[in-house]
Scaffold this active site. Structure first.
Site, PDB file in Angstrom:
ATOM      1  N   THR A 133       0.819  -1.206   0.000  1.00 22.96           N
ATOM      2  CA  THR A 133       0.000   0.000   0.000  1.00 22.96           C
ATOM      3  C   THR A 133       0.860   1.267   0.000  1.00 22.96           C
ATOM      4  OG1 THR A 133      -1.474   1.274   1.431  1.00 22.96           O
ATOM      5  CG2 THR A 133      -0.106  -0.328   2.527  1.00 22.96           C
ATOM      6  N   ASP A 134       0.278   2.354  -0.489  1.00 26.41           N
ATOM      7  CA  ASP A 134       0.985   3.644  -0.424  1.00 26.41           C
ATOM      8  C   ASP A 134       1.034   4.176   1.008  1.00 26.41           C
ATOM      9  OD1 ASP A 134      -1.698   4.331  -0.151  1.00 26.41           O
ATOM     10  OD2 ASP A 134      -1.699   5.853  -1.730  1.00 26.41           O
ATOM     11  N   GLU A 135       0.227   3.595   1.908  1.00 27.01           N
ATOM     12  CA  GLU A 135       0.195   4.104   3.288  1.00 27.01           C
ATOM     13  C   GLU A 135       1.517   3.902   4.013  1.00 27.01           C
ATOM     14  OE1 GLU A 135      -3.235   3.300   5.614  1.00 27.01           O
ATOM     15  OE2 GLU A 135      -4.591   3.598   3.934  1.00 27.01           O
ATOM     16  N   TYR A 158      -1.969  -0.666  10.933  1.00 26.45           N
ATOM     17  CA  TYR A 158      -2.090  -1.325   9.623  1.00 26.45           C
ATOM     18  C   TYR A 158      -0.884  -1.003   8.741  1.00 26.45           C
ATOM     19  CZ  TYR A 158      -3.319  -1.742   4.682  1.00 26.45           C
ATOM     20  OH  TYR A 158      -3.274  -2.014   3.335  1.00 26.45           O
ATOM     21  N   LYS A 162       2.162  -3.404   7.261  1.00 22.58           N
ATOM     22  CA  LYS A 162       2.453  -3.582   5.824  1.00 22.58           C
ATOM     23  C   LYS A 162       3.907  -3.165   5.534  1.00 22.58           C
ATOM     24  CE  LYS A 162       0.016  -4.695   2.920  1.00 22.58           C
ATOM     25  NZ  LYS A 162      -0.353  -6.056   2.416  1.00 22.58           N
TER      26      LYS A 162
HETATM   27  P1  NAD Z   1      -9.663  -7.468   2.036  1.00 19.34           P
HETATM   28  O1  NAD Z   1      -9.654  -7.158   3.490  1.00 19.34           O
HETATM   29  O2  NAD Z   1     -10.888  -7.194   1.246  1.00 19.34           O
HETATM   30  O3  NAD Z   1      -9.317  -9.012   1.795  1.00 19.34           O
HETATM   31  C1  NAD Z   1      -8.296  -9.662   2.500  1.00 19.34           C
HETATM   32  C2  NAD Z   1      -8.439 -11.164   2.235  1.00 19.34           C
HETATM   33  O4  NAD Z   1      -7.374 -11.837   2.915  1.00 19.34           O
HETATM   34  C3  NAD Z   1      -9.753 -11.756   2.763  1.00 19.34           C
HETATM   35  O5  NAD Z   1     -10.314 -12.628   1.805  1.00 19.34           O
HETATM   36  C4  NAD Z   1      -9.323 -12.499   4.011  1.00 19.34           C
HETATM   37  O6  NAD Z   1     -10.157 -13.610   4.315  1.00 19.34           O
HETATM   38  C5  NAD Z   1      -7.911 -12.938   3.635  1.00 19.34           C
HETATM   39  N1  NAD Z   1      -7.069 -13.184   4.805  1.00 19.34           N
HETATM   40  C6  NAD Z   1      -6.913 -12.390   5.891  1.00 19.34           C
HETATM   41  N2  NAD Z   1      -6.084 -12.975   6.776  1.00 19.34           N
HETATM   42  C7  NAD Z   1      -5.679 -14.144   6.227  1.00 19.34           C
HETATM   43  C8  NAD Z   1      -4.821 -15.187   6.649  1.00 19.34           C
HETATM   44  N3  NAD Z   1      -4.204 -15.140   7.828  1.00 19.34           N
HETATM   45  N4  NAD Z   1      -4.644 -16.261   5.832  1.00 19.34           N
HETATM   46  C9  NAD Z   1      -5.288 -16.336   4.632  1.00 19.34           C
HETATM   47  N5  NAD Z   1      -6.122 -15.383   4.196  1.00 19.34           N
HETATM   48  C10 NAD Z   1      -6.319 -14.297   4.970  1.00 19.34           C
HETATM   49  O7  NAD Z   1      -8.398  -6.714   1.447  1.00 19.34           O
HETATM   50  P2  NAD Z   1      -8.191  -6.049   0.011  1.00 19.34           P
HETATM   51  O8  NAD Z   1      -8.740  -4.680   0.028  1.00 19.34           O
HETATM   52  O9  NAD Z   1      -8.617  -7.004  -1.026  1.00 19.34           O
HETATM   53  O10 NAD Z   1      -6.594  -5.909   0.015  1.00 19.34           O
HETATM   54  C11 NAD Z   1      -5.771  -6.955  -0.512  1.00 19.34           C
HETATM   55  C12 NAD Z   1      -4.317  -6.539  -0.367  1.00 19.34           C
HETATM   56  O11 NAD Z   1      -4.093  -5.301  -1.048  1.00 19.34           O
HETATM   57  C13 NAD Z   1      -3.880  -6.304   1.073  1.00 19.34           C
HETATM   58  O12 NAD Z   1      -2.577  -6.809   1.225  1.00 19.34           O
HETATM   59  C14 NAD Z   1      -3.895  -4.785   1.214  1.00 19.34           C
HETATM   60  O13 NAD Z   1      -2.958  -4.363   2.180  1.00 19.34           O
HETATM   61  C15 NAD Z   1      -3.511  -4.357  -0.166  1.00 19.34           C
HETATM   62  N6  NAD Z   1      -4.005  -3.034  -0.616  1.00 19.34           N
HETATM   63  C16 NAD Z   1      -5.335  -2.726  -0.534  1.00 19.34           C
HETATM   64  C17 NAD Z   1      -5.778  -1.495  -1.020  1.00 19.34           C
HETATM   65  C18 NAD Z   1      -7.236  -1.112  -0.982  1.00 19.34           C
HETATM   66  O14 NAD Z   1      -7.559   0.038  -1.294  1.00 19.34           O
HETATM   67  N7  NAD Z   1      -8.155  -1.997  -0.637  1.00 19.34           N
HETATM   68  C19 NAD Z   1      -4.866  -0.596  -1.572  1.00 19.34           C
HETATM   69  C20 NAD Z   1      -3.514  -0.940  -1.617  1.00 19.34           C
HETATM   70  C21 NAD Z   1      -3.095  -2.173  -1.149  1.00 19.34           C
HETATM   71  O1  DAU Z   2      -4.125   3.878   0.379  1.00 21.64           O
HETATM   72  C1  DAU Z   2      -4.320   2.505   0.286  1.00 21.64           C
HETATM   73  C2  DAU Z   2      -5.152   2.050   1.465  1.00 21.64           C
HETATM   74  O2  DAU Z   2      -6.470   2.527   1.240  1.00 21.64           O
HETATM   75  C3  DAU Z   2      -5.159   0.535   1.636  1.00 21.64           C
HETATM   76  O3  DAU Z   2      -3.870   0.090   1.946  1.00 21.64           O
HETATM   77  C4  DAU Z   2      -6.121   0.119   2.758  1.00 21.64           C
HETATM   78  O4  DAU Z   2      -6.206  -1.295   2.821  1.00 21.64           O
HETATM   79  C5  DAU Z   2      -7.485   0.687   2.441  1.00 21.64           C
HETATM   80  O5  DAU Z   2      -8.365   0.394   3.521  1.00 21.64           O
HETATM   81  C6  DAU Z   2      -7.406   2.195   2.233  1.00 21.64           C
HETATM   82  O6  DAU Z   2      -7.073   2.869   3.470  1.00 21.64           O
HETATM   83  P1  DAU Z   2      -7.790   4.241   3.895  1.00 21.64           P
HETATM   84  O7  DAU Z   2      -7.691   4.399   5.352  1.00 21.64           O
HETATM   85  O8  DAU Z   2      -7.345   5.374   3.050  1.00 21.64           O
HETATM   86  O9  DAU Z   2      -9.298   3.868   3.426  1.00 21.64           O
HETATM   87  P2  DAU Z   2     -10.717   4.092   4.104  1.00 21.64           P
HETATM   88  O10 DAU Z   2     -11.715   3.707   3.069  1.00 21.64           O
HETATM   89  O11 DAU Z   2     -10.820   3.480   5.447  1.00 21.64           O
HETATM   90  O12 DAU Z   2     -10.765   5.670   4.281  1.00 21.64           O
HETATM   91  C7  DAU Z   2     -10.612   6.536   3.169  1.00 21.64           C
HETATM   92  C8  DAU Z   2     -10.700   7.955   3.683  1.00 21.64           C
HETATM   93  O13 DAU Z   2     -12.045   8.216   4.119  1.00 21.64           O
HETATM   94  C9  DAU Z   2      -9.829   8.234   4.889  1.00 21.64           C
HETATM   95  O14 DAU Z   2      -9.362   9.572   4.808  1.00 21.64           O
HETATM   96  C10 DAU Z   2     -10.774   8.087   6.084  1.00 21.64           C
HETATM   97  C11 DAU Z   2     -12.093   8.567   5.513  1.00 21.64           C
HETATM   98  N1  DAU Z   2     -13.314   7.940   6.065  1.00 21.64           N
HETATM   99  C12 DAU Z   2     -13.399   6.588   6.052  1.00 21.64           C
HETATM  100  C13 DAU Z   2     -14.519   5.944   6.530  1.00 21.64           C
HETATM  101  C14 DAU Z   2     -14.603   4.433   6.545  1.00 21.64           C
HETATM  102  C15 DAU Z   2     -14.364   8.726   6.519  1.00 21.64           C
HETATM  103  O15 DAU Z   2     -14.294   9.977   6.522  1.00 21.64           O
HETATM  104  N2  DAU Z   2     -15.490   8.097   6.984  1.00 21.64           N
HETATM  105  C16 DAU Z   2     -15.604   6.720   7.030  1.00 21.64           C
HETATM  106  O16 DAU Z   2     -16.647   6.215   7.500  1.00 21.64           O
END
Ligand code: NAD
Ligand code: DAU
Length: 352
Positions: A133-135, A158, A162
């Site tokens: 992630t970019d975080e 989190y 990562k």
């Molecule tokens: P998600 O939370 O929707 O899915 C995570 C999946 O991993 C689920 O299916 C869960 O059951 C599985 N999992 C969790 N713990 C596990 C374990 N111990 N063993 C096996 N499986 C397990 O997450 P996502 O949004 O699909 O993100 C996927 C990846 O991408 C993550 O590594 C996350 O850090 C990264 N990522 C997400 C975003 C985003 O915006 N969602 C952005 C950048 C990077």
């Molecule tokens: O940047 C990549 C990341 O983006 C991934 O690595 C994470 O897995 C993914 O969850 C996401 O993280 P964020 O914290 O940016 O996403 P989230 O959707 O939780 O929040 C997005 C923005 O919105 C953040 O500034 C917090 C705000 N927010 C979020 C929620 C859930 C609100 O204001 N209200 C809300 O209810």
């Protein structure tokens, strides 16, 4: 060309989109996918249930924890895995603030277990791609963007977990010469996202006339990427990325949260009609207490993947958001499944 690709966390949001895209729309990929997922609250095997029948020789699901060394070794060996694409993680920042333990266990210890198994099979496994992630880069001021050289400065449990996993992957390349790649991506949105993240949560709350909670002043900025574009970037890196290299992936779509939520409210007014009494959904926006350690702004410079691998995002935010909202409107059953306790019971009965 990889024959047996092990995908971890393939029942989560990005994993589902990635697996579907590989099997349904990627002629370059002719191999088999072994999807290993432990099915936490965020994993839904029903999102891929049709694939077992449609691609009986090319899709396998195994319920296992990536931290379970014996189970993971068995999966790698039984299916002669030659490449790994590692999505599995605890992914929600708010949950990590309340209870970080699972983030440390899965994101750090789980990744380490996979790397050790990989090290012991270095002749067989030709590529390990780690999704990050970019975080990990922390928070930006009003200008600039994260590059692959930006120093790590994670601010939440989190993002710290990562960051630790990225360092381990990098170290296994430097120390043992393992063929790894890493991608650091910005915020994804699209179908199959568990309704806890900003866009999926706001779509459903707005549809149901519930409050739309804006953390702080609502002016935190995220760089939005349609999940299908992210899936294509991951395949591009798996197929053509350079060993040991890191790639930033982003949508070049920076938006303050308040603007995103207003767009969702307005599109839903059009698609689903206004709320009772003709009330516009924007009125549901409610400012609430800020997230602790809330990163102010993220923006990704994705020049490297664009120049070196020719990847570019295809979906604009307006069209991607529209597709996403329509998907949630058309898939109420999926939403009810992932929200209901009944569904968790179903998982226990089917997968133990
Ligand atoms: P998600 O939370 O929707 O899915 C995570 C999946 O991993 C689920 O299916 C869960 O059951 C599985 N999992 C969790 N713990 C596990 C374990 N111990 N063993 C096996 N499986 C397990 O997450 P996502 O949004 O699909 O993100 C996927 C990846 O991408 C993550 O590594 C996350 O850090 C990264 N990522 C997400 C975003 C985003 O915006 N969602 C952005 C950048 C990077
Ligand atoms: O940047 C990549 C990341 O983006 C991934 O690595 C994470 O897995 C993914 O969850 C996401 O993280 P964020 O914290 O940016 O996403 P989230 O959707 O939780 O929040 C997005 C923005 O919105 C953040 O500034 C917090 C705000 N927010 C979020 C929620 C859930 C609100 O204001 N209200 C809300 O209810």
């Amino acid at each position: 060309m990889m024959k047996n690709l092990l995908v971890t966390g393939g029942c989560g949001f990005i994993g589902v989109n990635f697996i579907r895209q590989l099997l349904e729309e990627t002629p370059d990929f002719t191999g088999r996918i072994i999807n290993v997922d432990v099915l936490t609250y965020a994993g839904n095997p029903l999102s891929l249930a049709d694939l077992e029948a449609r691609f009986p020789d090319r899709y396998v699901f195994i319920k296992a924890d990536i931290g379970d060394r014996a189970a993971m070794a068995a999966a790698l060996d039984a299916y002669r895995v030659d490449a790994v694409c590692h999505f599995a993680a605890e992914s929600h920042v708010d949950r990590s603030i309340v209870r970080p333990d699972a983030f440390i266990q899965t994101n750090i210890v789980g990744t380490h277990v996979l790397l050790e198994l990989f090290r012991a099979r270095r002749e067989k496994i030709r590529r390990f791609h780690h999704i990050s992630t970019d975080e990990v880069f922390g928070s930006l001021g009003p200008s600039g963007a994260f590059t692959e050289e930006t120093p790590y400065a994670p601010n939440s449990p989190y993002s710290a977990s990562k960051a630790a996993s990225d360092h381990l992957v990098r170290a296994y390349h430097a120390t043992y010469g393992l063929p790894v790649t890493i991608s650091n991506c910005s915020n994804n949105y699209g179908p199959y996202q568990f309704p806890e993240k900003l866009i999926s949560l706001m779509i459903l709350n707005a549809l149901e006339g519930k409050p739309l909670p804006m953390y702080g002043d609502g002016l935190n900025v995220r760089d939005w990427l349609y999940v299908g574009d992210h899936a294509r970037a991951i395949w591009t890196i798996l197929a053509r990325g350079v060993e040991g290299r890191t790639y930033n992936v982003g949508g070049r779509t920076e938006l303050p949260n308040l603007e995103v939520v207003r767009m969702i409210a307005d599109q839903l007014d059009q698609l689903a009609g206004p709320l009772p009494g003709g009330r516009p959904r924007r009125e549901l926006i409610t400012f609430v207490k800020d997230r602790p350690g809330h990163d102010r702004r993220y923006a990704i410079d994705c020049t490297r993947i664009e120049r070196e691998l020719g990847w570019r995002p295809r979906e604009s935010f307006a069209t991607g958001l529209n597709r996403t909202i329509r998907w949630y409107l058309d898939h109420r059953e999926w939403v009810e499944q992932v929200r209901s306790g009944e569904y968790q019971q179903w998982i226990r009965e089917h997968y133990g």
